[in-house]
Design a protein around this motif. Structure first.
Motif, PDB file in Angstrom:
ATOM      1  N   PHE A   1       0.887  -1.369   0.083  1.00  0.00           N
ATOM      2  CA  PHE A   1      -0.161  -0.120  -0.029  1.00  0.00           C
ATOM      3  C   PHE A   1       1.024   1.174   0.066  1.00  0.00           C
ATOM      4  CE2 PHE A   1       0.549  -1.324   4.517  1.00  0.00           C
ATOM      5  CZ  PHE A   1       1.070  -0.115   5.184  1.00  0.00           C
ATOM      6  N   ARG A   2       0.265   2.405  -0.099  1.00  0.00           N
ATOM      7  CA  ARG A   2       1.133   3.821   0.181  1.00  0.00           C
ATOM      8  C   ARG A   2       0.773   4.258   1.557  1.00  0.00           C
ATOM      9  NH1 ARG A   2       1.661   7.774  -4.385  1.00  0.00           N
ATOM     10  NH2 ARG A   2      -0.539   7.993  -3.985  1.00  0.00           N
ATOM     11  N   GLN A   3       1.878   5.175   2.105  1.00  0.00           N
ATOM     12  CA  GLN A   3       1.686   5.456   3.422  1.00  0.00           C
ATOM     13  C   GLN A   3       2.554   6.782   3.638  1.00  0.00           C
ATOM     14  OE1 GLN A   3       2.493   3.027   6.811  1.00  0.00           O
ATOM     15  NE2 GLN A   3       3.837   4.329   7.271  1.00  0.00           N
ATOM     16  N   SER A   4       1.868   7.770   4.414  1.00  0.00           N
ATOM     17  CA  SER A   4       2.354   9.081   4.712  1.00  0.00           C
ATOM     18  C   SER A   4       3.574   8.929   5.659  1.00  0.00           C
ATOM     19  CB  SER A   4       1.280   9.967   5.288  1.00  0.00           C
ATOM     20  OG  SER A   4       1.094   9.626   6.533  1.00  0.00           O
ATOM     21  N   SER A   5       4.391  10.084   5.895  1.00  0.00           N
ATOM     22  CA  SER A   5       5.198   9.965   6.721  1.00  0.00           C
ATOM     23  C   SER A   5       4.481  10.067   8.250  1.00  0.00           C
ATOM     24  CB  SER A   5       6.384  11.239   6.831  1.00  0.00           C
ATOM     25  OG  SER A   5       6.908  11.258   5.700  1.00  0.00           O
ATOM     26  N   ASP A   6       5.155   9.850   9.388  1.00  0.00           N
ATOM     27  CA  ASP A   6       4.565   9.993  10.783  1.00  0.00           C
ATOM     28  C   ASP A   6       4.049  11.434  10.675  1.00  0.00           C
ATOM     29  OD1 ASP A   6       3.859  10.344  13.161  1.00  0.00           O
ATOM     30  OD2 ASP A   6       5.768   9.294  13.930  1.00  0.00           O
ATOM     31  N   LEU A   7       2.603  11.513  11.014  1.00  0.00           N
ATOM     32  CA  LEU A   7       1.851  12.757  10.974  1.00  0.00           C
ATOM     33  C   LEU A   7       2.394  13.693  12.021  1.00  0.00           C
ATOM     34  CD1 LEU A   7      -1.901  11.570  10.527  1.00  0.00           C
ATOM     35  CD2 LEU A   7      -0.034  12.234   8.819  1.00  0.00           C
TER      36      LEU A   7
END
Length: 583
Positions: A124-130
């Motif tokens: 999947f795709r993921q952001s950096s730690d918010l």
């Protein structure tokens, strides 16, 4: 043998495997020293929980249900606590201001970047730690979770949370998935998900599947699936039984967005889990001593000793070689017909072999297990083919193309016997439990080349292919490949060569069936080191024998076969051979 450097590690991990008990008393709020609350910007918007969650009586009911093991479903408040298969809570309309979520979604992909994550366990795709991002919409969200949501978690669960929270946004598109795992890692205590996609239907996939587990904490089957409804919040206690997965997204234009993460606290003790691994035997116990003639099976080019030098050279340099058109065409076509049960052409009955946190594929109900004292359980061309892979003649061939001495002291050679498997949509084999799952970070091609270019030129590709159409030599057949002549005494190797050989394993993978396969379907056999980093992968091809020579601490897995494979499927006969020092 693997000369290529593995991809660099990054800092996300999806775990594998303790028993949790909730303290009866609520814990005082602790300031999070890991991620101090962000300073409020001019665009900062203070977020609130839905009104029902601010009521003391609702929180008290939830706390009582959490501790007593009784379910809770409030009247018209959209809050449900369920104890089966393990305790989890679902809350509709979690954030009161839905316009904020609409604005947040618009920022995704522009102001908030996604990074591809791919491993044996997920894609999947993921952001950096918010908490590391500086953006007003994100600041509003992180402060909301660090204060009001954290307080809610403590009031409902009574767990000793320390204030630390990890948060990221995930994006699942078609063929993305997260396979069965329990989320246990370090001091994670509560896992949570807030869904951001509108008008989602169960037929799209992307469901949160919950597994019931056995007394031995093994996941057994999916007993509940949660649809990712917009602004729905789900959280559960992380234990050795909290097995769950995100089912594959199968709709082409679907985009599943969610905020996910964990609240942390004092870590729980973990039970000692025993995983049943494939059993190996001394070669002597599994060697078929019948008079197998390889010339009845092999394409003639693979009976010529002059070709063995080229095969061995490729194997020595690249650790893998693929022998295309391995079996004679007529023989291969007959075998494929025996595997084809689409119109009841086959006598084989296939059954699921699924241990959700380890593997899922099909096996024939009849077990092909050949030993010195046992006769074949079934008389068929398939059985005879498996006998051939266990024959002294085949091992002589294997010695010639690998230069490993397997037949010298057969009790010091171990074998995981040949097994027949079917792979189709939904099939996979994960890394064995003592190997770390990969962090999943995917680098650019120029930074980390995965060894999967199946060119016939040594300068163009790393998975070397030996094709009978391009290696049509005219030498006579080797007199050592019929399996009828007496074995010659092998020359003793130098001590350094012995040490290398004793640390090596050879995998035999024979691909069968009438199929057309593309790398994007999944189903590749991938080799990873003990940290889980990819080193090499092999894509299925009909009538192809792959020989892989690897160090013992390099481990294989088979990537998830996704929905783009349609009705295509392939079969493998696999076998692993190891050489150990004689005692």
């Amino acid at each position: 043998m693997f000369a290529t450097e593995p991809c660099e590690k990054a800092d996300i991990a999806v775990p594998i495997s303790s028993t949790a008990t909730s303290p009866s008393q609520s814990q005082p709020t602790i300031v999070d020293t890991h991620h101090p609350p962000p300073k409020k910007s001019k665009l900062f918007r203070e977020l609130d929980l839905k009104a029902a969650l601010t009521l003391p009586q609702v929180r008290n009911h939830l706390r009582q249900s959490w501790e007593s093991g009784l379910d809770y479903a409030g009247s018209n408040d959209g809050v449900i606590l369920t104890n089966y298969p393990y305790i989890h809570v679902e809350i509709l309309n979690f954030i009161s201001d839905t316009s904020y979520l609409d604005e947040l979604v618009k920022k995704l992909g522009t102001d908030v970047k996604f990074f591809e994550k791919s491993s044996d366990l997920f894609k999947f795709r993921q952001s950096s730690d918010l908490l590391s991002l500086s953006l007003s919409e994100i600041d509003s969200l992180t402060q909301f979770f660090q204060s009001k949501v954290l307080e809610l978690m403590k009031d409902v669960t009574g767990l000793p949370l320390d204030g630390k929270v990890d948060m990221f946004i995930s994006e699942y598109l078609q063929t993305d998935f997260l396979l069965c795992h329990d989320d246990e890692l370090e001091s994670r205590r509560i896992a949570f998900i807030l869904y951001l996609s509108k008008e989602w239907e169960a037929s799209f996939g992307g469901l949160l599947d919950l597994f019931v587990s056995s007394e031995e904490t093994e996941p057994l089957s999916i007993v509940k699936s949660v649809i990712p409804v917009f602004n729905k919040f789900v959280f559960f206690n992380v234990t050795s039984r909290s097995f769950h997965q995100v089912s594959e997204v199968v709709r082409k234009d679907a985009r599943r967005l969610a905020i996910s993460g964990w609240f942390y606290g004092k870590p729980l003790p973990r039970p000692n889990l025993n995983f049943e691994l494939a059993q190996s035997y001394p070669l002597q116990e599994k060697l078929a001593h019948n008079q197998t003639l390889l010339k009845n099976y092999f394409t003639p080019e693979y009976l010529k000793a002059s070709n063995y030098t080229a095969i061995n050279a490729s194997l020595e340099e690249f650790s893998v070689v693929k022998l295309k058109r391995f079996l004679q065409a007529e023989k291969y076509d007959d075998l494929c017909r025996q595997l084809d049960d689409s119109e009841n052409k086959s006598e084989l009955t296939w059954e699921n072999n699924t241990k959700a946190n380890l593997c899922s594929f099909l096996t024939p109900r009849i077990t092909y297990d050949i030993s010195l004292d046992n006769k074949p359980t079934v008389s068929s061309d398939l059985q005879n083919l498996i006998n051939m892979f266990h024959s002294a003649a085949f091992f002589k061939f294997l010695e010639q193309v690998t230069e490993f001495q397997f037949l010298m002291g057969t009790n010091s050679t171990k074998i995981i016997p040949a097994s027949l498997r079917r792979f189709q949509h939904g099939s996979y084999i994960l890394l064995k439990p003592n190997v770390e799952h990969q962090d999943g970070n995917v680098r650019e091609e120029e930074e980390c080349e995965i060894l999967d270019n199946e060119s016939e030129s040594e300068n163009e590709g790393q998975v070397q292919v030996f094709d009978t159409e391009t290696h049509a030599h005219e030498e006579e057949e080797s007199s050592q490949t019929d399996g009828n002549e007496e074995e010659e005494d092998a020359a003793s190797n130098e001590s350094e060569e012995d040490e290398v050989e004793d640390n090596m394993e050879v995998d035999i993978i024979f691909y069968m069936g009438d199929f057309t396969w593309h790398e994007s379907h999944g189903g590749q056999t991938v080799y990873a080191d003990m940290s889980g980093q990819q080193l090499l992968k092999v894509t299925p091809e009909p009538n192809t024998l792959a020989i892989v020579a690897r160090e013992r601490d390099v481990c294989p897995y088979i990537t998830y076969v996704n929905c783009t494979s349609g009705k295509e499927r392939f079969h493998t006969i696999t076998m692993t051979v190891s050489k150990f020092k004689d005692n």
